[in-house]
Structure formats: structure tokens, C-alpha cells
Design a protein around this motif. Structure first.
Motif, PDB file in Angstrom:
ATOM      1  N   LEU A   3       0.917  -0.970   0.098  1.00 45.97           N
ATOM      2  CA  LEU A   3       0.117  -0.058  -0.483  1.00 45.97           C
ATOM      3  C   LEU A   3       0.655   1.665   0.345  1.00 45.97           C
ATOM      4  O   LEU A   3       1.720   1.209   0.757  1.00 45.97           O
ATOM      5  CB  LEU A   3      -0.939   0.047   1.485  1.00 45.97           C
ATOM      6  CG  LEU A   3      -1.555   0.878   1.437  1.00 45.97           C
ATOM      7  CD1 LEU A   3      -2.495   0.980   0.878  1.00 45.97           C
ATOM      8  CD2 LEU A   3      -2.511   1.213   2.825  1.00 45.97           C
ATOM      9  N   GLU A  54      -7.251   6.746   6.250  1.00 46.21           N
ATOM     10  CA  GLU A  54      -8.536   5.586   6.133  1.00 46.21           C
ATOM     11  C   GLU A  54      -9.206   5.762   5.510  1.00 46.21           C
ATOM     12  O   GLU A  54      -9.426   4.257   4.386  1.00 46.21           O
ATOM     13  CB  GLU A  54      -9.061   6.074   7.883  1.00 46.21           C
ATOM     14  CG  GLU A  54      -8.536   6.159   9.029  1.00 46.21           C
ATOM     15  CD  GLU A  54      -9.441   6.522  10.025  1.00 46.21           C
ATOM     16  OE1 GLU A  54     -10.232   4.682  10.676  1.00 46.21           O
ATOM     17  OE2 GLU A  54      -9.343   7.109  10.661  1.00 46.21           O
ATOM     18  N   THR A  57      -7.601   4.263   1.692  1.00 45.11           N
ATOM     19  CA  THR A  57      -7.548   2.710   2.454  1.00 45.11           C
ATOM     20  C   THR A  57      -8.340   2.199   1.867  1.00 45.11           C
ATOM     21  O   THR A  57      -7.545   0.642   0.952  1.00 45.11           O
ATOM     22  CB  THR A  57      -6.459   3.247   3.251  1.00 45.11           C
ATOM     23  OG1 THR A  57      -5.470   3.965   3.339  1.00 45.11           O
ATOM     24  CG2 THR A  57      -5.851   1.312   3.733  1.00 45.11           C
ATOM     25  N   ARG A  58      -9.348   2.574   2.908  1.00 48.02           N
ATOM     26  CA  ARG A  58     -10.820   1.801   2.653  1.00 48.02           C
ATOM     27  C   ARG A  58     -11.667   1.608   0.974  1.00 48.02           C
ATOM     28  O   ARG A  58     -11.982   0.392   0.646  1.00 48.02           O
ATOM     29  CB  ARG A  58     -11.345   2.270   3.192  1.00 48.02           C
ATOM     30  CG  ARG A  58     -11.551   1.771   4.882  1.00 48.02           C
ATOM     31  CD  ARG A  58     -12.559   1.957   5.954  1.00 48.02           C
ATOM     32  NE  ARG A  58     -12.605   1.881   6.910  1.00 48.02           N
ATOM     33  CZ  ARG A  58     -12.443   3.246   7.947  1.00 48.02           C
ATOM     34  NH1 ARG A  58     -12.966   4.325   7.490  1.00 48.02           N
ATOM     35  NH2 ARG A  58     -12.066   3.077   8.955  1.00 48.02           N
ATOM     36  N   LEU A  61      -8.702  -0.695  -1.560  1.00 45.58           N
ATOM     37  CA  LEU A  61      -9.091  -2.495  -1.261  1.00 45.58           C
ATOM     38  C   LEU A  61     -10.315  -2.895  -1.971  1.00 45.58           C
ATOM     39  O   LEU A  61     -10.415  -3.713  -2.083  1.00 45.58           O
ATOM     40  CB  LEU A  61      -8.934  -2.010   0.607  1.00 45.58           C
ATOM     41  CG  LEU A  61      -7.436  -2.404   1.250  1.00 45.58           C
ATOM     42  CD1 LEU A  61      -8.082  -2.554   2.637  1.00 45.58           C
ATOM     43  CD2 LEU A  61      -6.640  -2.999   0.765  1.00 45.58           C
ATOM     44  N   GLY A  68      -7.648  -6.348   3.592  1.00 46.37           N
ATOM     45  CA  GLY A  68      -6.221  -5.723   4.419  1.00 46.37           C
ATOM     46  C   GLY A  68      -5.845  -6.666   4.691  1.00 46.37           C
ATOM     47  O   GLY A  68      -4.623  -6.333   4.899  1.00 46.37           O
ATOM     48  N   ILE A  71      -2.168  -6.817   2.482  1.00 47.19           N
ATOM     49  CA  ILE A  71      -1.252  -5.959   2.838  1.00 47.19           C
ATOM     50  C   ILE A  71       0.093  -6.435   3.493  1.00 47.19           C
ATOM     51  O   ILE A  71      -0.130  -6.879   4.520  1.00 47.19           O
ATOM     52  CB  ILE A  71      -1.590  -4.631   2.863  1.00 47.19           C
ATOM     53  CG1 ILE A  71      -3.087  -4.243   2.543  1.00 47.19           C
ATOM     54  CG2 ILE A  71      -0.475  -3.653   3.468  1.00 47.19           C
ATOM     55  CD1 ILE A  71      -2.479  -3.689   0.865  1.00 47.19           C
ATOM     56  N   LEU A 229      -8.179   0.201  10.762  1.00 46.45           N
ATOM     57  CA  LEU A 229      -7.197   0.025   8.814  1.00 46.45           C
ATOM     58  C   LEU A 229      -8.109  -1.441   8.113  1.00 46.45           C
ATOM     59  O   LEU A 229      -7.816  -1.520   7.909  1.00 46.45           O
ATOM     60  CB  LEU A 229      -5.889   0.195   8.856  1.00 46.45           C
ATOM     61  CG  LEU A 229      -5.054   1.803   9.239  1.00 46.45           C
ATOM     62  CD1 LEU A 229      -4.404   1.393   8.632  1.00 46.45           C
ATOM     63  CD2 LEU A 229      -6.034   2.975   8.333  1.00 46.45           C
ATOM     64  N   LEU A 231      -5.923  -4.110   8.353  1.00 48.26           N
ATOM     65  CA  LEU A 231      -5.036  -4.652   8.313  1.00 48.26           C
ATOM     66  C   LEU A 231      -4.228  -6.043   9.093  1.00 48.26           C
ATOM     67  O   LEU A 231      -4.842  -6.041  10.038  1.00 48.26           O
ATOM     68  CB  LEU A 231      -4.109  -3.567   8.096  1.00 48.26           C
ATOM     69  CG  LEU A 231      -4.667  -2.337   7.265  1.00 48.26           C
ATOM     70  CD1 LEU A 231      -2.834  -1.557   6.250  1.00 48.26           C
ATOM     71  CD2 LEU A 231      -5.166  -3.353   5.890  1.00 48.26           C
TER      72      LEU A 231
END
Length: 501
Positions: A3, A54, A57-58, A61, A68, A71, A229, A231
Motif C-alpha cells: 500500500l 483511512e 485505504t478503504r 481495498l 486488508g 497487505i 484499518l 489490516l
């Protein structure tokens, strides 16, 4: 799977990279707000960067339709020079002052006097400090917020702060540290005595983050971040770096012979060097790279922010703006715009204001104003490119990134004004991509099978052949004359400041 996060001025972008194939599987973004003041204040709330990270990132994905847990590593790119101050509990003390903040210009002048002017700063640090640099922001905080200054426990840059939020560790790497103004780019060490000049109590010295190498990890995710997150707990966070350093990685600019030009809110031009080739020109910042070398760089304060201001004034969208540019002739019928809405760094005019020159009743059209604005911001980049070329940086092609690189009209203007072919990378948000590549590089070092950065870049950085743009000889010759007109008008208005550099 890696990421890459780029926390920029206008927003945060995320890319999800399959480093084994070089494919980008998902992307996301979220915008930032700016706190602005007529005195040059440009600040942001650090908490908003976390929220944007946040969200982006969401989205990345979700776009990839992947969990997640897949990653392996995260790399963070951040806008350079910004000042984030934390107390002993790790709480942010005040809004972060940004690279484009010029409120601390008087403090920068004071520090330059102490260093012996631009020449003395170059000799001591390898860079000539400018108002956007972090060091003057520290002095400004001390002067106007002494209570906050007394509570400083950690001094971080934007990308350092996000790394701290992810891992709980305060550290930085040589590339981003180069833009603080209290770092020696030749020796790759903090200039402790400069910080002691600002505050003899050692408060600032003790608040410095640990320096780590570019391929080293900051650490793994904190438990609460892992949950927040979505992950896994084994994700490593690479050293990360400044947006320009990550942009260099994201354009494959980690070996000599390439020039990258970024057309974003600000404009940057840079090239890799394997030695600290400090330029005699104060406007050239010989920063360290985030790959173990150096990255001589120039940065203009005004680019798409200037063209955006004109679009807003004329109440037109981007497509109409580009159409109007094409309707106007080369040179905009004699109009020159010096687009210094936010002061300027290259040329070094921090207190300058914007000017429109050469207006007549016959040339005062929307089309001419639009073309003159874009010519003006690109002339600033040409000014900087000439300084880099004078330092020995050369390339047969310029690699373009940033929002402006997506426009065929902008690409042609850059090619003509620089008299050099240009090409865009397939993924123009190079800082986020570079962060993901650096994370993969770091991960490979940690897992006993280090892969070279050049091999990773060759696989992950792709040029968009459809964007290849060559200069038109007739227009390039015409622009050489018009550029000299720009230089003349620049000197006529600001000769006293420019002569003092």
C-alpha cells in the motif's frame, strides 16, 4: 501486496500495488481542508490526514476487492517541510504549518542572516533555507506561541507523523530531513548548533526524530491501528519520505540521466545524482534522495493553484479552460502573467505578488488570460530547469507527473517551452506509487531476499507511450523569445530582490 499513501496538500491518495507483476489493483483518495490567512498562513489539521488515510485505504481495498489482510507493507509519502509538533503524550500541539506557508518569512530572513546569507547557508548545509522550510517555522512558533514551544517533545514532518501514528515510533529518513533547514545534506547529519542557536536549552535537539536509512522499516502496525484499518499485525511500515523523493521512485528516477517534472499544486523539477553535487544557485535544493543518493531539485510555489484561481474567477471548468488555451496564440498576444499568488521560491521572491503585464484593449480576452497563466507557471519551471542544467543535470526526455500531466494541452506547452520531448508515466500519481515500491523494497530487505530498486522500478513504473509529446520547432523558437520577455519583465519588477540573491 503493498500500500502506497501520499499525503499531499489537497488530499491523500492511496494505491494498492502487486509488486510481483507491477500492476496497480486499487486506488483511493480523500480531500484535505486548508487553513489560510492573508499573512501567508497555510496550515492543516494533522487529524484530518489520518481520517483521509483511512478513507483512501478503504477505497483502494474496495476498488481491488481484496481484504486488508493481504497487505504486506505500507509506504508513506508526505508533503515536504511541514511542521508537526507533539507533546510528551504524543498529542499534536497546534495545526501543522505547511510547505506553502510564508508567514515565517521574517524568521527565515533572521536565520539566513545568522548563516551568512544564501551563500553561507549553501556552504554550511548544502541548501539555502527558504521560508517554506521547517526551520523558520520553529523560530516562528517560539516567537508567537512560547507556551506551545515550551511543551515540544517531538518535531516531525507530515510523513513522519503518519509513520508515528501507524507504529508509535518517531523517526525520519535522509530525503525528507533534507528539507528541514537544520540538516547537512553532505554529511547526512542534523545541524545541532543551528537548533541551539534558536533555543540553547536543548529542547529542540532532544525533540529530533531518529534518522534511519531509506530501506529500513519504521516498524509494524500498532494493535489499535491494525483494527482501525482492517489490516494484519505483520504489516511493515517502510521509512517513507517526502513527496518529491517518493515521486522520483515512482517515475523510475533513481539513476542519473532522467529528469522528472511534477505539475501539481506546486511545480517541481528534479534529477538523481550519486553524489552531493551542491549547486552554486541558491534556488537549487540538493536534497538527499530516499534511495541512498541525492536529488537536486527546484520547486515553484505556484502551478495548478494559479490556473485554478483563474478558472474559479472566470467560472469555467477544466475542459473549457484547456479549450481557451488552445484558442490563444503563442505568447498570448503580448500578455505576461507572473503568477506569484503565494510568493515564489523559484525565482526566490517570497514576498512577491502576482502581476498581469502587457494588457491592451485588443488582447484582453479570456483565451489570452488562460494561455498567459499557464505560460507563466511553466516559465517558472523553465527558470528552474535552466538552473539544474547549469549544475550538470541533463536528460533527453522529461517524465511528467501530477494533475497537469494528464492534459495534452499542458504537455505540449511544456515540450515547447522546455524544447524537450516529454512523456507521462502511466500512473501520474507517482508519489503514492513510489511509496508502494519503496515498501516492497524494504520488505524484501527484511525477508532475506533483497531486490534492487531498479528491478522493482522497471517492473512497476510504466511509461504511457500515448502521451509522448515532442516540441514543435516553430513554437519552441517563438517561446525562446517570449521566455526572454518573461525574464526581462521579471527583472524589471523584482531586480532589487533578484540581484541580492
Amino acid at each position: 501486496m503493498f500500500l502506497g499513501i501520499d499525503c499531499g496538500t489537497q488530499g491523500t491518495k492511496a494505491v494498492l500495488l502487486d509488486a510481483a507483476t507491477g500492476r496497480i489493483l486499487g486506488e483511493g483518495s480523500a480531500s484535505h481542508d486548508m487553513i489560510s490567512g492573508a499573512n501567508g498562513r497555510r496550515e492543516q489539521m494533522a487529524e484530518q490526514w489520518i481520517q483521509a488515510l483511512e478513507t483512501a485505504t478503504r477505497q483502494a481495498l474496495a476498488h481491488a476487492d481484496l481484504p486488508g489482510s493481504i497487505i504486506q507493507g505500507i509506504g508513506i509519502s508526505g508533503q515536504q517541510h511541514g511542521l508537526v509538533l507533539l507533546d510528551s503524550n504524543g498529542e499534536v500541539l497546534r495545526p501543522a504549518k505547511l510547505w506553502c506557508d510564508t508567514e515565517s518569512t521574517p524568521e527565515n530572513d533572521e536565520l539566513l542572516d545568522y548563516l551568512g546569507g544564501a551563500k553561507g547557508s549553501l556552504e554550511r548545509l548544502g541548501v539555502a533555507i527558504a521560508p517554506g522550510y521547517t526551520v523558520s517555522k520553529l523560530r516562528w512558533t517560539q516567537k508567537y506561541f512560547p507556551d506551545i514551544f515550551a511543551r515540544i517533545a517531538h518535531i516531525l514532518l507530515p510523513h513522519d507523523y503518519l509513520n508515528y501514528w501507524l507504529t508509535g515510533r518517531c523517526c525520519t529518513e535522509f530525503g525528507d530531513a533534507s528539507g528541514t533547514g537544520y540538516f547537512n545534506v553532505r554529511s547526512r547529519q542534523w545541524d545541532i548548533d543551528l537548533l541551539r542557536y534558536i533555543d540553547p536549552t536543548e529542547r529542540l535537539v532532544s525533540a529530533l526524530p531518529e534518522l534511519i536509512e531509506s530501506h529500513e522499516p519504521v516498524g509494524t502496525l500498532l494493535a489499535q491501528v491494525t483494527k482501525r484499518l482492517g489490516l494484519n499485525e505483520n504489516v511493515i511500515v517502510s521509512s517513507g519520505g517526502g513527496d518529491n523523493m517518493m515521486g522520483a521512485i515512482g517515475t523510475g528516477n533513481s539513476q542519473e540521466g532522467l529528469i522528472t517534472m511534477s505539475l501539481g499544486t506546486s511545480g517541481t523539477v528534479y534529477a538523481y545524482s550519486d553524489s552531493a553535487r551542491v549547486s552554486p544557485h541558491a534556488s537549487v535544493a540538493t536534497f538527499c534522495s530516499s534511495t541512498g543518493g541525492w536529488l537536486p531539485l527546484i520547486c515553484t510555489m505556484n502551478l495548478t493553484n494559479a490556473s485554478g484561481a483563474l478558472r474559479e474567477l472566470l467560472d469555467i471548468d477544466l475542459q473549457t479552460f484547456n479549450q481557451l488555451i488552445e484558442q490563444a496564440p503563442v505568447g498570448a498576444e503580448g500578455i505576461t502573467i507572473l503568477p506569484f499568488f503565494n510568493g515564489e521560491r523559484v525565482p526566490s521572491l517570497p514576498n512577491a505578488t502576482a502581476s498581469i503585464l502587457g494588457l491592451t484593449a485588443s488582447n484582453f480576452t479570456r483565451a489570452n488570460l488562460c494561455r498567459a497563466m499557464v505560460e507563466g507557471v511553466i516559465f517558472g519551471l523553465r527558470y528552474g530547469l535552466d538552473l539544474l542544467r547549469d549544475t550538470g543535470m541533463h536528460s533527453q526526455t522529461i517524465r511528467l507527473i501530477g494533475g497537469g500531466a494528464k492534459s495534452p494541452v499542458w504537455r505540449q506547452l511544456v515540450a515547447d517551452i522546455m524544447d524537450t520531448p516529454v512523456i507521462s508515466t502511466r500512473h501520474t500519481e507517482a508519489a503514492a506509487l513510489g511509496s508502494a515500491i519503496q515498501a516492497a523494497w524494504c520488505w524484501s530487505h527484511q525477508h532475506g531476499s533483497p531486490e534492487g530498486l531498479e528491478a522493482l522500478s522497471k517492473r512497476c513504473v510504466q511509461l504511457d507511450e500515448a502521451t509522448q509529446t515532442v516540441p514543435d520547432t516553430e513554437r519552441a523558437n517563438a517561446y525562446e523569445v517570449i521566455y526572454q520577455r518573461y525574464r526581462y519583465q521579471l527583472s524589471a519588477l523584482h531586480s532589487e530582490t533578484l540581484d541580492a540573491l
